[in-house]
Scaffold this motif. Structure first.
Motif, PDB file in Angstrom:
ATOM      1  N   GLN A  33      -5.311  10.624  -3.279  1.00 43.29           N
ATOM      2  CA  GLN A  33      -4.805  11.725  -4.108  1.00 43.29           C
ATOM      3  C   GLN A  33      -5.776  12.895  -4.188  1.00 43.29           C
ATOM      4  OE1 GLN A  33      -1.786  12.051  -5.366  1.00 43.29           O
ATOM      5  NE2 GLN A  33      -1.139  10.043  -4.598  1.00 43.29           N
ATOM      6  N   GLY A  34      -7.031  12.670  -3.773  1.00 46.63           N
ATOM      7  CA  GLY A  34      -8.008  13.749  -3.813  1.00 46.63           C
ATOM      8  C   GLY A  34      -8.451  14.140  -5.208  1.00 46.63           C
TER       9      GLY A  34
ATOM     10  N   ALA B  47       0.826  -1.208   0.000  1.00 40.29           N
ATOM     11  CA  ALA B  47       0.000   0.000   0.000  1.00 40.29           C
ATOM     12  C   ALA B  47       0.861   1.259   0.000  1.00 40.29           C
ATOM     13  CB  ALA B  47      -0.941  -0.010   1.201  1.00 40.29           C
ATOM     14  N   GLU B  48       1.907   1.265   0.847  1.00 41.99           N
ATOM     15  CA  GLU B  48       2.774   2.437   0.914  1.00 41.99           C
ATOM     16  C   GLU B  48       3.512   2.657  -0.408  1.00 41.99           C
ATOM     17  OE1 GLU B  48       6.674   4.083   3.378  1.00 41.99           O
ATOM     18  OE2 GLU B  48       5.593   2.307   4.078  1.00 41.99           O
TER      19      GLU B  48
ATOM     20  N   GLU C 118      -8.440  -8.160  -3.046  1.00 38.26           N
ATOM     21  CA  GLU C 118      -7.464  -7.450  -2.215  1.00 38.26           C
ATOM     22  C   GLU C 118      -6.717  -6.390  -3.022  1.00 38.26           C
ATOM     23  OE1 GLU C 118      -3.342  -8.259   0.320  1.00 38.26           O
ATOM     24  OE2 GLU C 118      -4.413  -9.938  -0.598  1.00 38.26           O
ATOM     25  N   ALA C 119      -6.281  -6.763  -4.235  1.00 36.13           N
ATOM     26  CA  ALA C 119      -5.540  -5.834  -5.079  1.00 36.13           C
ATOM     27  C   ALA C 119      -6.394  -4.629  -5.455  1.00 36.13           C
ATOM     28  CB  ALA C 119      -5.051  -6.553  -6.334  1.00 36.13           C
ATOM     29  N   THR C 120      -7.648  -4.879  -5.807  1.00 37.02           N
ATOM     30  CA  THR C 120      -8.540  -3.796  -6.227  1.00 37.02           C
ATOM     31  C   THR C 120      -8.835  -2.848  -5.072  1.00 37.02           C
ATOM     32  OG1 THR C 120      -9.567  -5.261  -7.870  1.00 37.02           O
ATOM     33  CG2 THR C 120     -10.781  -3.274  -7.265  1.00 37.02           C
ATOM     34  N   ALA C 121      -9.084  -3.408  -3.893  1.00 39.24           N
ATOM     35  CA  ALA C 121      -9.372  -2.568  -2.728  1.00 39.24           C
ATOM     36  C   ALA C 121      -8.166  -1.704  -2.374  1.00 39.24           C
ATOM     37  CB  ALA C 121      -9.767  -3.445  -1.544  1.00 39.24           C
ATOM     38  N   THR C 122      -6.972  -2.281  -2.462  1.00 46.27           N
ATOM     39  CA  THR C 122      -5.757  -1.520  -2.154  1.00 46.27           C
ATOM     40  C   THR C 122      -5.570  -0.375  -3.132  1.00 46.27           C
ATOM     41  OG1 THR C 122      -4.707  -3.509  -1.260  1.00 46.27           O
ATOM     42  CG2 THR C 122      -3.264  -1.659  -1.844  1.00 46.27           C
ATOM     43  N   LEU C 123      -5.739  -0.648  -4.425  1.00 47.79           N
ATOM     44  CA  LEU C 123      -5.597   0.403  -5.432  1.00 47.79           C
ATOM     45  C   LEU C 123      -6.626   1.507  -5.231  1.00 47.79           C
ATOM     46  CD1 LEU C 123      -4.803  -1.417  -8.807  1.00 47.79           C
ATOM     47  CD2 LEU C 123      -3.326   0.095  -7.505  1.00 47.79           C
ATOM     48  N   GLN C 124      -7.842   1.137  -4.888  1.00 49.64           N
ATOM     49  CA  GLN C 124      -8.882   2.151  -4.682  1.00 49.64           C
ATOM     50  C   GLN C 124      -8.515   3.070  -3.513  1.00 49.64           C
ATOM     51  OE1 GLN C 124     -12.881   0.764  -4.848  1.00 49.64           O
ATOM     52  NE2 GLN C 124     -13.741   2.599  -3.916  1.00 49.64           N
ATOM     53  N   GLN C 125      -8.026   2.489  -2.429  1.00 48.51           N
ATOM     54  CA  GLN C 125      -7.639   3.307  -1.278  1.00 48.51           C
ATOM     55  C   GLN C 125      -6.505   4.264  -1.642  1.00 48.51           C
ATOM     56  OE1 GLN C 125      -6.634   0.455   1.746  1.00 48.51           O
ATOM     57  NE2 GLN C 125      -8.705  -0.390   1.846  1.00 48.51           N
TER      58      GLN C 125
END
Length: 658
Positions: free
Chosen positions: A468-469, A413-414, A456-463
């Motif tokens: 970025q706003g 995520a980071e 999991e991958a999709t949720a991480t990318l969405q977060q």
């Protein structure tokens, strides 16, 4: 006569009505002339559709995306009718709506001329004024074949019973569900004027077409295959009002001025010689300067961000792409193999990622090395269909600024957040500022890996994207087969949207390549892989910047940052000394010592869109000064040589536009 209950849904408002059996959508929306169709249970219907008990209808306005498609597809029918009235021997291909317009393909004895297009447009105007009614009929395969016996391409579509692909990537639904023919009927007599195999829906009548124009014609293979006959395609555009049509034509005129292919020739930046082949560009010296500066700055920023540079060959054995899955999922986009070494298949690489995996796997890796960020200016080759090749923006050979990041699941995520921030900031450095993000998710028919991993991958990318706003737009089913992605979409100076960088999360390739690292507890773990192309390709990004700036590149990217203009021959050496000083500071300054008069030199370099002109006459030589002329024609006189050099250096260093 019994009554039926229907619900009219307008945005969040629901209006329940009781109407007589046989009531049509046109009756329900008679008070709103902007409504040209209805959506019932997710399907688009003509306004002539008779509503059924319990149905919910949504109005489709002509200015909505679906409404524009219906308008443009209806206009394509009118164009096809006009063509067959003027050229009775013409055989019909397909005529779908496309972005901002429509086209129709025809099999004719000779290519259409500009005079033909004028005649066709005039006949279309006549048909439009007649107010012919678009009337839908359900037919059997046998009846359709009998009615369209003289239309060989339509007969082929009847046999397909699905969607016909085109060379520009469009899909035309021709036989899903019921097979239907649309008749154009005379408004007064009801007699048949023309007909076409079509799923619809259409406008109520030809008079419902507010504004249209034919644009151009081109050759196109039937259904996009070079094995099929070459047809003649006519492109047109249609809009809900004459004002919108005019605005679109004005936009196209501005876009034409900015066309990178045109500017590439005018500014002597690049060319795509026939001797080399379609989609394969060569950069000329001035274009080479722009490209080198782009690459140098990108390289510097990547090094600051902790990327390590690697290099890989242009071709490889096919077994590598079997292992990666590209031969299963991407074979149509690859050049045919070359047989070498006793019959071994070698392919020009369409991707760099398999080779980067081999670099990762060349020796044991420790968790202490992660994240490992590998970067390459890697040239790849993709066999794009001839109908979609377009200058530098859709090429067959291009160089990706390609990076692959290997990290632990805990770092994922980071690292994604850091990567996306880096991408956006670097794009801003090149002068692009208007962004939104697109999240592409799994195609249920084309993916590898488990549903859990994809979720999991999709949720991480969405977060990561939401941090970025920026606006985040979903792209259902748009992901590559190996994982979801974020695409950075950018609007240019005239409002066009370009896909820029992509950030893709991949759990699949590390599995296929059996990539591992040694974790802190001594266990062997699988890394997560992040694919990231910042420019997309250098060639495409070059074209986008060229069109965004209309060729007037900011000084730091301009191939010639300033040109010395001597008023007379006596001033040439003075300017050459100035240029020599500038070059010592890393500035790109030339002197026009040609025999042309000063005013002609100024006009010449204005056309070359040079950021600054340094003009010198007798007074400047005597005072040790220059006259500083800007792109807009304004001029600052009596500037000392040192101040002029400092001004140039400052503007270049700050990477600002002038």
């Amino acid at each position: 006569m019994s009554d039926v209950r229907v619900i009219i849904q307008r945005d969040s408002e629901r209006d329940e009505r009781v109407v007589a059996t046989g009531t049509t959508a046109a009756d329900l929306f008679a008070d709103d002339r902007t409504v040209i169709a209805a959506r019932v249970a997710g399907e688009l219907k003509d306004l002539s559709y008779a509503v059924q008990d319990g149905e919910t209808l949504e109005p489709v306005e002509i200015s909505s995306p679906d409404g524009l498609d219906i308008l443009r597809h209806s206009t394509a029918h009118v164009m096809a009718q006009a063509v067959q009235e003027l050229f009775p021997e013409a055989k019909l291909g397909i005529g779908p709506p496309v972005r901002d317009g429509f086209y129709y393909d025809f099999d004719v004895a000779r290519p259409f001329t500009p005079e033909d297009l004028k005649a066709i447009e005039k006949r279309m105007q006549e048909i439009q004024k007649r107010g012919q009614k678009f009337s839908r009929r359900v037919v059997t395969d046998e009846a359709a074949r009998e009615e369209l016996a003289d239309e060989p391409y339509k007969l082929e579509l009847i046999g397909i019973k699905g969607s016909a692909s085109t060379d520009d990537g469009a899909n035309v639904e021709v036989g899903a569900g019921e097979l239907t023919i649309y008749d154009n009927l005379d408004a007064k007599t009801g007699e048949l004027c023309w007909r076409d195999l079509c799923r619809g829906p259409h406008l109520p009548s030809t008079r419902s077409i507010p504004a249209f124009k034919l644009m151009r014609n081109a050759a196109a293979y039937w259904r996009g295959s070079e094995k099929n006959p070459m047809l003649q395609r006519i492109y047109g555009t249609a809009w809900p009002s004459k004002d919108e049509l005019k605005a679109h034509l004005d936009f196209l005129a501005e876009a034409e001025k900015r066309d990178h292919r045109r500017l590439g020739t005018e500014l002597d930046l690049f060319s795509i010689p026939d001797e080399i082949g379609s989609g394969l560009a060569v950069f000329h010296p001035k274009g080479g300067i722009i490209r080198r500066v782009m690459e140098d700055y990108s390289r510097k920023r990547h090094e600051e961000e902790g990327y390590e540079f690697v290099y890989s060959p242009h071709a490889t054995k096919g077994a590598l792409f079997e292992k990666s899955g590209h031969l299963d999922w991407y074979a149509e986009g690859m050049y045919p193999p070359m047989q070498l070494d006793g019959g071994t298949d070698y392919y020009l690489k369409p991707m760099n990622c398999p080779m980067h995996n081999l670099i990762f796997d060349a020796r044991g890796r420790s968790y202490r090395e992660l994240p490992l960020r590998l970067f390459e200016f890697g040239t790849v080759y993709r066999y794009e269909k001839s109908g979609v090749v377009h200058g530098l923006t859709r090429a067959r050979g291009f160089t990706q600024d390609d990076a692959h990041i290997y990290c632990t699941r805990e770092q994922m995520a980071e690292e994604l957040d850091r990567t996306l921030t880096f991408v956006l900031n670097l794009l801003r450095d090149y002068g692009l500022t208007d962004f939104y993000l697109e999240l592409s998710t799994k195609d249920p028919e084309k993916f590898v890996g488990s549903d859990e991993v994809w979720e999991e991958a999709t949720a991480t990318l969405q977060q990561v994207a939401e941090k970025q706003g920026l606006p985040l737009v979903p792209d259902p089913g748009g992901a590559a087969f190996y994982g979801p992605k974020i695409s950075v979409q950018c609007r240019d100076a005239i409002g066009r949207t370009w896909q820029m960088s992509t950030v893709q999360l991949d759990f699949n390739l590390p599995e296929r390549f059996d990539l591992e690292y040694t974790a802190g507890d001594g266990s062997r773990q699988r890394p997560v892989m992040i694919h990231r192309a910042l420019f997309g390709s250098i060639e495409r990004f070059f074209a986008v910047l060229l069109e965004h700036y209309a060729g007037a590149m900011p000084p730091w990217l301009a191939p010639v940052q300033a040109v010395g203009i001597p008023i007379g021959d006596a001033h040439v050496d003075y300017l050459k000394d100035f240029a020599a000083e500038a070059k010592k500071k890393g500035l790109r300054v030339e002197v026009d010592a040609s025999s042309d008069r000063m005013q002609k030199k100024i006009r010449t370099w204005q056309k070359q869109k040079v950021p600054f002109m340094i003009i010198v006459g007798d007074e400047d030589m005597a005072a040790g000064t220059v006259s500083f002329r800007y792109r807009d024609g304004s001029q600052e006189n009596g500037v000392s040589r040192d101040a002029a050099l400092a001004k140039l250096a400052d503007v270049v260093e700050r990477r600002v536009q002038v």
